[in-house]
Design an enzyme around this catalytic site. Structure first.
Site, PDB file in Angstrom:
ATOM      1  CB  CYS A   1      77.260  11.111  44.261  1.00 23.53           C
ATOM      2  SG  CYS A   1      76.797   9.315  45.137  1.00 23.53           S
TER       3      CYS A   1
ATOM      4  CB  CYS B   1      71.594  10.029  42.333  1.00 26.00           C
ATOM      5  SG  CYS B   1      73.304   9.859  41.835  1.00 26.00           S
TER       6      CYS B   1
ATOM      7  CB  CYS C   1      78.846  -4.136  31.518  1.00 29.25           C
ATOM      8  SG  CYS C   1      79.824  -2.562  31.642  1.00 29.25           S
TER       9      CYS C   1
ATOM     10  CB  CYS D   1      83.468  -3.904  37.757  1.00 32.96           C
ATOM     11  SG  CYS D   1      83.544  -3.323  37.027  1.00 32.96           S
TER      12      CYS D   1
ATOM     13  NE  ARG E   1      72.761   7.167  49.839  1.00 32.28           N
ATOM     14  CZ  ARG E   1      73.207   7.765  48.936  1.00 32.28           C
ATOM     15  NH1 ARG E   1      74.777   7.169  47.703  1.00 32.28           N
ATOM     16  NH2 ARG E   1      73.229   9.167  49.023  1.00 32.28           N
TER      17      ARG E   1
ATOM     18  CB  CYS F   1      79.689  -5.776  38.266  1.00 31.66           C
ATOM     19  SG  CYS F   1      78.421  -4.971  37.730  1.00 31.66           S
TER      20      CYS F   1
ATOM     21  CB  CYS G   1      70.033   6.423  42.492  1.00 26.07           C
ATOM     22  SG  CYS G   1      71.539   6.888  41.322  1.00 26.07           S
TER      23      CYS G   1
HETATM   24  N1  SAM Z   1      78.688   1.095  35.015  1.00 20.67           N
HETATM   25  C1  SAM Z   1      78.343   2.139  35.935  1.00 20.67           C
HETATM   26  C2  SAM Z   1      79.513   2.178  37.214  1.00 20.67           C
HETATM   27  O1  SAM Z   1      80.150   0.569  36.964  1.00 20.67           O
HETATM   28  O2  SAM Z   1      80.741   3.028  37.031  1.00 20.67           O
HETATM   29  C3  SAM Z   1      77.325   2.342  36.639  1.00 20.67           C
HETATM   30  C4  SAM Z   1      76.582   0.922  37.595  1.00 20.67           C
HETATM   31  S1  SAM Z   1      77.678  -0.311  39.082  1.00 20.67           S
HETATM   32  C5  SAM Z   1      76.524  -1.166  39.557  1.00 20.67           C
HETATM   33  C6  SAM Z   1      77.342   1.175  39.904  1.00 20.67           C
HETATM   34  C7  SAM Z   1      78.275   0.591  41.289  1.00 20.67           C
HETATM   35  O3  SAM Z   1      77.872  -0.043  42.003  1.00 20.67           O
HETATM   36  C8  SAM Z   1      79.267   0.007  41.380  1.00 20.67           C
HETATM   37  O4  SAM Z   1      80.175   0.962  41.231  1.00 20.67           O
HETATM   38  C9  SAM Z   1      80.050  -0.501  42.990  1.00 20.67           C
HETATM   39  O5  SAM Z   1      80.415   0.441  43.546  1.00 20.67           O
HETATM   40  C10 SAM Z   1      78.837  -0.902  42.969  1.00 20.67           C
HETATM   41  N2  SAM Z   1      78.421  -2.392  42.703  1.00 20.67           N
HETATM   42  C11 SAM Z   1      78.019  -3.374  41.566  1.00 20.67           C
HETATM   43  N3  SAM Z   1      77.710  -3.996  41.995  1.00 20.67           N
HETATM   44  C12 SAM Z   1      77.966  -4.544  43.552  1.00 20.67           C
HETATM   45  C13 SAM Z   1      77.774  -5.529  43.983  1.00 20.67           C
HETATM   46  N4  SAM Z   1      78.195  -6.783  44.179  1.00 20.67           N
HETATM   47  N5  SAM Z   1      78.563  -5.028  45.422  1.00 20.67           N
HETATM   48  C14 SAM Z   1      78.433  -4.284  46.201  1.00 20.67           C
HETATM   49  N6  SAM Z   1      78.181  -3.265  45.050  1.00 20.67           N
HETATM   50  C15 SAM Z   1      78.938  -3.459  44.064  1.00 20.67           C
HETATM   51  C1  DTB Z   2      76.593   2.578  45.375  1.00 12.97           C
HETATM   52  O1  DTB Z   2      77.923   3.215  45.537  1.00 12.97           O
HETATM   53  N1  DTB Z   2      75.610   1.368  45.557  1.00 12.97           N
HETATM   54  C2  DTB Z   2      74.451   1.261  44.196  1.00 12.97           C
HETATM   55  C3  DTB Z   2      74.709   2.593  43.319  1.00 12.97           C
HETATM   56  N2  DTB Z   2      75.663   3.265  44.043  1.00 12.97           N
HETATM   57  C4  DTB Z   2      74.801   2.888  42.502  1.00 12.97           C
HETATM   58  C5  DTB Z   2      74.527   0.111  43.517  1.00 12.97           C
HETATM   59  C6  DTB Z   2      74.744  -0.945  44.251  1.00 12.97           C
HETATM   60  C7  DTB Z   2      75.312  -1.968  43.916  1.00 12.97           C
HETATM   61  C8  DTB Z   2      74.972  -3.237  44.590  1.00 12.97           C
HETATM   62  C9  DTB Z   2      74.657  -5.029  43.119  1.00 12.97           C
HETATM   63  C10 DTB Z   2      73.613  -5.117  43.024  1.00 12.97           C
HETATM   64  O2  DTB Z   2      72.372  -4.586  42.952  1.00 12.97           O
HETATM   65  O3  DTB Z   2      73.717  -5.302  41.198  1.00 12.97           O
HETATM   66 FE1  SF4 Z   3      80.235  -2.378  34.132  1.00 14.07          FE
HETATM   67 FE2  SF4 Z   3      79.070  -3.210  36.770  1.00 14.07          FE
HETATM   68 FE3  SF4 Z   3      81.662  -2.280  36.193  1.00 14.07          FE
HETATM   69 FE4  SF4 Z   3      79.454  -0.582  35.450  1.00 14.07          FE
HETATM   70  S1  SF4 Z   3      80.276  -1.914  37.673  1.00 14.07           S
HETATM   71  S2  SF4 Z   3      81.826  -0.405  34.951  1.00 14.07           S
HETATM   72  S3  SF4 Z   3      77.672  -2.504  35.609  1.00 14.07           S
HETATM   73  S4  SF4 Z   3      80.715  -3.923  35.044  1.00 14.07           S
END
Ligand code: SAM
Ligand code: DTB
Ligand code: SF4
Length: 325
Positions: free
Chosen positions: A192, A132, A56, A60, A264, A63, A100
């Protein structure tokens, strides 16, 4: 602002006063608001599937899927539709009422992949599941196409307070996120949006996040409260774990200021005890992610969730009653 006037937009001070009150008073008040507005025995269960993994371009810092982070995750292209449908069928058989789909995109690009996602949505919806998706930033045109394909909810998190946000992500702004949420709202889909706690933010940042969410008008229908899952190779890998009482405070304050939202208890449940989760449910959390995998990290085993629901007298929503009529 009081629980009796939930529709008024609260000031940040209103949220601060509630968040910082004595913990047992806060829990009692949130539980009362929850019982007034929702069936406290009901719990909604969503299941997650990462339909496109890694590489990606966004930075972030929490992530596993950012190309800026050196994690162990290898990139994978968009999954085939039939694989996604098989996963949705398994999720339904396992008791989820909402499915989702997440993609590691900055946002979807119109074309083959986006069309494939539209097809996935239509087919998942046809299984009788709520749908979702979380695909990154979208504009009004894309939101309309998603809605027409049968998408019930779009997830796009504010993540943290507006002031702390630039410490966590630099490749898109807090206002970009609000724009996506406005496009989602305009399309008629349900919103959401929530955030992540335990990223080194202050209590004031947690208050700022909840204030920003409660200032959305109308309120989001669904509010995921995540605790950071620290991923090796990310800048946040060594973050101190969130004290359980901060999770309870955040859930309770969210419930008080957004009395009708689905709150949630999302990522991070593996680091909460059963007792900690129970306090969150008492304080108004009425949804979880069900299944032993979140997007890329592990989640609570389904058997443990079933056992906890039985202990607490919580009834998962039946699949069909989750579909709005
Ligand atoms: N790329 C898209 C975006 O960022 O909108 C969708 C996928 S992203 C992984 C969805 C959400 O997962 C992020 O906005 C974040 O709030 C949550 N998330 C990602 N990594 C996480 C982590 N290590 N711990 C907790 N929440 C996480
Ligand atoms: C949200 O608020 N939590 C979910 C969903 N929306 C997409 C994602 C949690 C991701 C946790 C880290 C992972 O499994 O990569
Ligand atoms: Fe990309 Fe992860 Fe950020 Fe979503 S949360 S935009 S998957 S880097």
């Amino acid at each position: 602002m009081t629980p009796d006037s939930p529709s008024a937009t609260p000031s940040r001070k209103d949220v601060r006063v509630v968040y910082r009150g004595p913990l047992l008073d806060l829990v009692y008040r949130a539980a009362s608001v929850h019982r007034e507005h929702n069936d406290p025995a009901q719990i909604q269960c969503s299941s997650l599937l990462n339909i496109k993994t890694g590489a990606c371009p966004e930075d972030c810092s929490y992530c596993s899927q950012s190309a800026h982070n050196q994690t162990e995750l290898g990139p994978e292209p968009l999954m085939e539709t039939d694989e996604v449908i098989r996963a949705a069928e398994r999720a339904k058989a396992g008791g989820a009422d909402r499915f989702c789909m997440g993609a590691a995109w900055r946002g979807p690009r119109d074309g083959r992949d986006f069309n494939a996602v539209l097809e996935m949505i239509t087919e998942v919806k046809a299984l009788g599941l709520e749908t979702c998706a979380t695909l990154g930033m979208i504009d009004e045109g894309q939101a309309t196409k998603l809605e027409e394909a049968g998408l019930d909810f779009y997830n796009h998190n504010l993540d943290t307070s507006p002031e702390y946000y630039p410490e966590i992500i630099t490749t898109r702004t807090f206002d970009d996120r609000l724009e996506t949420l406005a496009a989602v709202r305009k399309s008629g889909m349900k919103v959401c949006t929530g955030g992540i706690l335990g990223m080194g933010e202050s209590e004031e940042d947690r208050i700022g996040l909840i204030h920003s969410l409660a200032s959305l008008d109308p309120h989001p229908e669904s509010v995921p409260i995540n605790a950071l899952v620290p991923v090796p190779g990310t800048p946040l890998e060594d973050s101190e774990s969130l004290p359980w009482d901060q999770m309870v405070r955040a859930v309770a304050t969210t419930r008080i200021f957004m009395p009708e939202a689905r709150v949630r208890l999302s990522a991070g449940r593996l680091s909460l005890s059963e007792e900690g989760q129970t306090l969150c449910f008492l304080s108004g959390a009425n949804s979880i992610f069900l299944g032993d995998q979140l997007l890329t990290t592990p989640n609570v085993a389904p058997g443990s969730d079933t056992a906890l629901f039985e202990k607490l007298g919580l009834d998962p929503l039946p699949v069909t009653s989750a579909i709005p009529v």
